[in-house]
Design a protein around this motif. Structure first.
Motif, PDB file in Angstrom:
ATOM      1  N   ALA A 121      19.278  24.413  31.240  1.00  0.00           N
ATOM      2  CA  ALA A 121      19.509  23.508  30.110  1.00  0.00           C
ATOM      3  C   ALA A 121      18.205  23.035  29.464  1.00  0.00           C
ATOM      4  N   CYS A 122      17.068  23.391  30.055  1.00  0.00           N
ATOM      5  CA  CYS A 122      15.776  23.031  29.467  1.00  0.00           C
ATOM      6  C   CYS A 122      15.573  23.709  28.116  1.00  0.00           C
ATOM      7  N   PHE A 123      16.271  24.789  27.896  1.00  0.00           N
ATOM      8  CA  PHE A 123      16.017  25.614  26.722  1.00  0.00           C
ATOM      9  C   PHE A 123      17.190  25.572  25.755  1.00  0.00           C
ATOM     10  N   ALA A 124      16.856  25.480  24.483  1.00  0.00           N
ATOM     11  CA  ALA A 124      17.885  25.373  23.452  1.00  0.00           C
ATOM     12  C   ALA A 124      18.725  26.642  23.361  1.00  0.00           C
ATOM     13  N   ASP A 125      18.103  27.799  23.599  1.00  0.00           N
ATOM     14  CA  ASP A 125      18.814  29.070  23.495  1.00  0.00           C
ATOM     15  C   ASP A 125      18.076  30.143  24.288  1.00  0.00           C
ATOM     16  N   SER A 126      18.650  31.335  24.307  1.00  0.00           N
ATOM     17  CA  SER A 126      18.041  32.435  25.073  1.00  0.00           C
ATOM     18  C   SER A 126      16.642  32.809  24.595  1.00  0.00           C
ATOM     19  N   PRO A 127      16.380  32.867  23.284  1.00  0.00           N
ATOM     20  CA  PRO A 127      15.011  33.179  22.862  1.00  0.00           C
ATOM     21  C   PRO A 127      13.980  32.161  23.369  1.00  0.00           C
ATOM     22  N   ALA A 128      14.350  30.895  23.430  1.00  0.00           N
ATOM     23  CA  ALA A 128      13.434  29.876  23.946  1.00  0.00           C
ATOM     24  C   ALA A 128      13.132  30.137  25.419  1.00  0.00           C
ATOM     25  N   LYS A 129      14.147  30.565  26.170  1.00  0.00           N
ATOM     26  CA  LYS A 129      13.950  30.869  27.590  1.00  0.00           C
ATOM     27  C   LYS A 129      13.049  32.100  27.751  1.00  0.00           C
ATOM     28  N   ILE A 130      13.240  33.092  26.918  1.00  0.00           N
ATOM     29  CA  ILE A 130      12.405  34.300  26.970  1.00  0.00           C
ATOM     30  C   ILE A 130      10.963  33.953  26.622  1.00  0.00           C
ATOM     31  N   ASN A 131      10.768  33.069  25.649  1.00  0.00           N
ATOM     32  CA  ASN A 131       9.414  32.677  25.243  1.00  0.00           C
ATOM     33  C   ASN A 131       8.648  32.008  26.382  1.00  0.00           C
ATOM     34  N   VAL A 132       9.348  31.285  27.254  1.00  0.00           N
ATOM     35  CA  VAL A 132       8.691  30.644  28.392  1.00  0.00           C
ATOM     36  C   VAL A 132       8.004  31.704  29.248  1.00  0.00           C
ATOM     37  N   GLY A 133       8.703  32.781  29.513  1.00  0.00           N
ATOM     38  CA  GLY A 133       8.105  33.865  30.278  1.00  0.00           C
ATOM     39  C   GLY A 133       6.863  34.419  29.609  1.00  0.00           C
ATOM     40  N   GLU A 134       6.897  34.510  28.280  1.00  0.00           N
ATOM     41  CA  GLU A 134       5.746  35.026  27.539  1.00  0.00           C
ATOM     42  C   GLU A 134       4.560  34.059  27.594  1.00  0.00           C
ATOM     43  N   TYR A 135       4.830  32.763  27.510  1.00  0.00           N
ATOM     44  CA  TYR A 135       3.751  31.779  27.631  1.00  0.00           C
ATOM     45  C   TYR A 135       3.056  31.908  28.977  1.00  0.00           C
ATOM     46  N   PHE A 136       3.851  32.037  30.025  1.00  0.00           N
ATOM     47  CA  PHE A 136       3.263  32.150  31.351  1.00  0.00           C
ATOM     48  C   PHE A 136       2.528  33.471  31.529  1.00  0.00           C
ATOM     49  N   LYS A 137       3.020  34.553  30.930  1.00  0.00           N
ATOM     50  CA  LYS A 137       2.312  35.833  31.024  1.00  0.00           C
ATOM     51  C   LYS A 137       0.924  35.738  30.416  1.00  0.00           C
ATOM     52  N   SER A 138       0.813  35.002  29.320  1.00  0.00           N
ATOM     53  CA  SER A 138      -0.485  34.929  28.645  1.00  0.00           C
ATOM     54  C   SER A 138      -1.392  33.834  29.218  1.00  0.00           C
ATOM     55  N   LEU A 139      -0.833  32.702  29.631  1.00  0.00           N
ATOM     56  CA  LEU A 139      -1.651  31.581  30.090  1.00  0.00           C
ATOM     57  C   LEU A 139      -1.827  31.517  31.606  1.00  0.00           C
ATOM     58  N   SER A 140      -0.859  32.005  32.340  1.00  0.00           N
ATOM     59  CA  SER A 140      -0.897  31.915  33.805  1.00  0.00           C
ATOM     60  C   SER A 140      -0.122  33.090  34.404  1.00  0.00           C
ATOM     61  N   PRO A 141      -0.663  34.298  34.316  1.00  0.00           N
ATOM     62  CA  PRO A 141       0.090  35.488  34.700  1.00  0.00           C
ATOM     63  C   PRO A 141       0.481  35.569  36.175  1.00  0.00           C
ATOM     64  N   ASP A 142      -0.165  34.818  37.051  1.00  0.00           N
ATOM     65  CA  ASP A 142       0.155  34.869  38.468  1.00  0.00           C
ATOM     66  C   ASP A 142       1.244  33.880  38.884  1.00  0.00           C
ATOM     67  N   THR A 143       1.702  33.051  37.962  1.00  0.00           N
ATOM     68  CA  THR A 143       2.734  32.059  38.259  1.00  0.00           C
ATOM     69  C   THR A 143       4.089  32.741  38.360  1.00  0.00           C
ATOM     70  N   ARG A 144       4.825  32.390  39.409  1.00  0.00           N
ATOM     71  CA  ARG A 144       6.207  32.863  39.535  1.00  0.00           C
ATOM     72  C   ARG A 144       7.114  31.836  38.854  1.00  0.00           C
ATOM     73  N   VAL A 145       7.803  32.269  37.808  1.00  0.00           N
ATOM     74  CA  VAL A 145       8.649  31.376  37.016  1.00  0.00           C
ATOM     75  C   VAL A 145      10.104  31.616  37.398  1.00  0.00           C
ATOM     76  N   LYS A 146      10.814  30.502  37.607  1.00  0.00           N
ATOM     77  CA  LYS A 146      12.228  30.585  37.982  1.00  0.00           C
ATOM     78  C   LYS A 146      13.023  29.621  37.114  1.00  0.00           C
ATOM     79  N   VAL A 147      14.184  30.066  36.681  1.00  0.00           N
ATOM     80  CA  VAL A 147      15.120  29.215  35.935  1.00  0.00           C
ATOM     81  C   VAL A 147      16.385  29.100  36.759  1.00  0.00           C
ATOM     82  N   ILE A 148      16.773  27.841  37.050  1.00  0.00           N
ATOM     83  CA  ILE A 148      17.990  27.623  37.852  1.00  0.00           C
ATOM     84  C   ILE A 148      19.098  27.106  36.964  1.00  0.00           C
TER      85      ILE A 148
END
Length: 122
Positions: free
Chosen positions: A95-122
């Motif tokens: 529910a943190c994300f308004a829609d699916s594209p917003a959730k996908i963008n989170v992964g992209e932010y982490f890929k560029s700013l912190s590529p070693d972070t494991r991101v999980k959405v519950i």
């Protein structure tokens, strides 16, 4: 998490609408945070703190071993701030994300700013 014990023939549109959130309604941020810690096998004895970033509550466990935010519709600035801290793990609620594209963008932010972070959405 919600208990889901339905067979395929028991599903109808009303039931699907009720299952929009997979988190029990009486769960707090701390319930979710400690559930994630247990799921990842992290000890509950390490320090954590909560702070407000951009109006959202952000939980930091053991100086960045895990950073979590469970607020609804979090702004991009909060996601960027979390990514810039380069945690080992980052957890968000669906529910943190308004829609699916917003959730996908989170992964992209982490890929560029912190590529070693494991991101999980519950």
């Amino acid at each position: 998490m919600e208990d889901v014990y339905y067979s395929a023939d028991e599903y109808d549109q009303a039931l699907v609408a009720q299952m929009e959130s997979n988190i029990k309604p009486d769960r707090t941020d701390l319930d979710l945070l400690f559930g994630c810690l247990l799921e990842w096998g992290l000890p509950l004895s390490m320090p954590y703190h909560s702070e407000k970033i951009g109006g959202c509550t952000v939980h930091t466990y053991n100086d960045g071993d895990l950073i979590a935010c469970f607020d609804e519709n979090i702004p991009v600035s909060v996601v960027e701030e979390i990514a810039q801290r380069r945690p080992l793990r980052a957890v968000f609620r669906d529910a943190c994300f308004a829609d699916s594209p917003a959730k996908i963008n989170v992964g992209e932010y982490f890929k560029s700013l912190s590529p070693d972070t494991r991101v999980k959405v519950i």
